[in-house]
Design a protein around this motif. Structure first.
Motif, PDB file in Angstrom:
ATOM      1  N   CYS A   1       0.701  -1.257   0.074  1.00 55.61           N
ATOM      2  CA  CYS A   1       0.180   0.020   0.007  1.00 55.61           C
ATOM      3  C   CYS A   1       0.747   1.180   0.065  1.00 55.61           C
TER       4      CYS A   1
ATOM      5  N   CYS B   1       0.098   3.272   3.652  1.00 60.11           N
ATOM      6  CA  CYS B   1       0.418   2.886   4.921  1.00 60.11           C
ATOM      7  C   CYS B   1       1.309   1.889   5.154  1.00 60.11           C
TER       8      CYS B   1
ATOM      9  N   CYS C   1      -6.386  -1.753  -0.238  1.00 60.06           N
ATOM     10  CA  CYS C   1      -5.448  -2.147   0.882  1.00 60.06           C
ATOM     11  C   CYS C   1      -6.640  -2.376   2.229  1.00 60.06           C
TER      12      CYS C   1
ATOM     13  N   CYS D   1      -6.030   0.445   5.318  1.00 57.89           N
ATOM     14  CA  CYS D   1      -6.289   1.856   5.371  1.00 57.89           C
ATOM     15  C   CYS D   1      -7.335   2.112   4.326  1.00 57.89           C
TER      16      CYS D   1
HETATM   17 ZN   LIG Z   1      -2.847   0.927   3.217  1.00 65.17          ZN
END
Ligand SMILES: [Zn+2]
Length: 418
Positions: free
Chosen positions: A14, A17, A57, A60
């Motif tokens: 990601c 994050c 993701c 997040c």
């Molecule tokens: Zn993420």
């Protein structure tokens, strides 16, 4: 936590994050770059197509592509998109200035910097409000802005440009970026640049992103293409900004690009967050955007639309009907290539005579783009509205210009409009 700049190639983690908990939502096949149209000679040569998959993701909630094409290739100097082209878009872009003045207080003779400023349309709005303005734009479109008197650096917003601004300008009151978080490869360089140029007390960073809620709920999967590396809900936007010391103090949904989210952020932690932020976060949760189920359904619907649209077009083709496309926004390239709509189905795409895309061909599907006056003369039976997100306005306009045939709106669900 700071991020790494994304390198061209396949992305596995990601981008907001760093989580590895990223999985595939959609597979849109392979496609050429939507703003690298082909000329007649290029048609005969081998073409470069890139994988186009939408990933999510789970940690997040960021949506992102699985593959990054080099920025230098995507935003090449001859990049044909000009933002001031329609009145509607012009008004929407210039609303950013009005929004800032209405909601925040600035220093005397404030400075606004727009990153990815295109032809300077957004900054014209700030200029009218007595801001000093500066654009940063890597493509040749920057020349149009400079001609209009909107001072623009023709550079990527990287070390060179950032140092130049630091040396020559005061700290910015406003830094803006339209769709910038979708576009830039080097998120880390970008965020550090903004942080170093903005007034730490009163500066407002305002950014607009095509909103993932609109993309999913209104079937705008055609806006997924290689220029757009990421698609945002409010939640990952807040996380991204927080990583660089910014606090998101306002969020609002705006109509730009068929549904965007505008956020304002500041380095000054003392400024209070408006209730709008929590309200939108709650809404995202309530609508199921933090759950897998939402995306499973989305994927199913996208496949169904593809099948229905192809069936409809081939059915008309068998009845010997003439079909043309109208309007050729970047997003049309995804729709055409994913649904395999080539020059065997569509005779040509009609664009207004001021378009920079005339006499070029769509990548992957090889449909020629021509002046719309040909369409008025030949009156094809059906016009496939590729700018379907402005469908009503497009159809009204073409009727006014004399088109008497029927329209096909491809999305959110294919339908014929008389
Ligand atoms: Zn993420």
């Amino acid at each position: 936590m700071n991020l790494k700049d994304t390198k061209p190639g396949i992305i596995k983690t990601c981008q907001v994050c760093n989580s590895k908990n990223v999985y595939q939502v959609l597979d849109l096949g392979y496609s050429g770059l939507c703003d690298s149209l082909l000329n007649k000679n290029q048609l005969k040569k081998k073409e470069k197509n890139y994988p186009l998959k939408l990933m999510r993701c789970k940690k997040c909630q960021l949506l992102q592509l699985n593959y990054v094409v080099d920025n230098q290739k995507v935003f090449h100097k001859q990049y044909p998109y000009k933002s001031g082209i329609t009145k509607t878009l012009k008004d929407l872009l210039q609303s950013t200035g009005k929004y800032c003045v209405k909601n925040f207080t600035f220093t005397k003779k404030p400075l606004a910097i727009d990153i990815g400023s295109n032809d300077g349309t957004l900054l014209e709005g700030f200029k009218k409000l007595n801001f000093q303005v500066l654009g940063v734009e890597p493509t040749n479109i920057s020349k149009i802005a400079n001609k209009k008197g909107i001072k623009t650096l023709q550079k990527f917003f990287e070390k060179d440009a950032i140092n130049h601004i630091k040396a020559n300008y005061k700290k910015a009151d406003v830094i803006s970026g339209t769709n910038i978080f979708a576009h830039v490869n080097k998120l880390d360089t970008f965020m550090k640049g903004v942080r170093s140029l903005i007034n730490p007390k009163t500066g407002i960073f305002v950014t607009e992103s095509h909103y993932a809620v609109n993309i999913v709920d209104q079937m705008q999967f055609d806006s997924i293409y290689h220029e757009h590396l990421r698609f945002f809900l409010l939640k990952p936007l807040i996380l991204l900004l927080k990583s660089y010391g910014f606090k998101v103090i306002d969020a609002s949904k705006i109509p730009n690009y068929a549904g965007s989210i505008r956020i304002a952020a500041t380095l000054n932690q003392k400024i209070k967050t408006k209730t709008s932020v929590n309200k939108i976060l709650k809404e995202e949760r309530r609508k199921g955007f933090y759950k897998n189920e939402k995306y499973k359904n989305f994927s199913k619907k996208v496949k169904k639309v593809k099948k229905n649209l192809i069936d409809l077009l081939w059915h008309l083709k068998q009845k010997k009907k003439k079909i043309v496309g109208v309007g050729c926004p970047g997003r049309s390239i995804t729709l055409l290539s994913y649904c395999n709509i080539t020059d065997k189905i569509i005779d040509y795409i009609a664009e207004q005579k001021t378009s920079l895309k005339l006499n070029m061909y769509t990548p992957t599907t090889h449909i020629k783009i021509i002046d719309e006056k040909n369409m008025m003369r030949k009156q094809p039976d059906y016009a496939l509205v590729l700018s379907w997100h402005y469908g009503k306005a497009v159809m009204k306009n073409l009727k006014k210009k004399g088109y008497k045939g029927k329209f096909i709106l491809p999305l959110p669900y294919p339908k014929i409009v008389k």
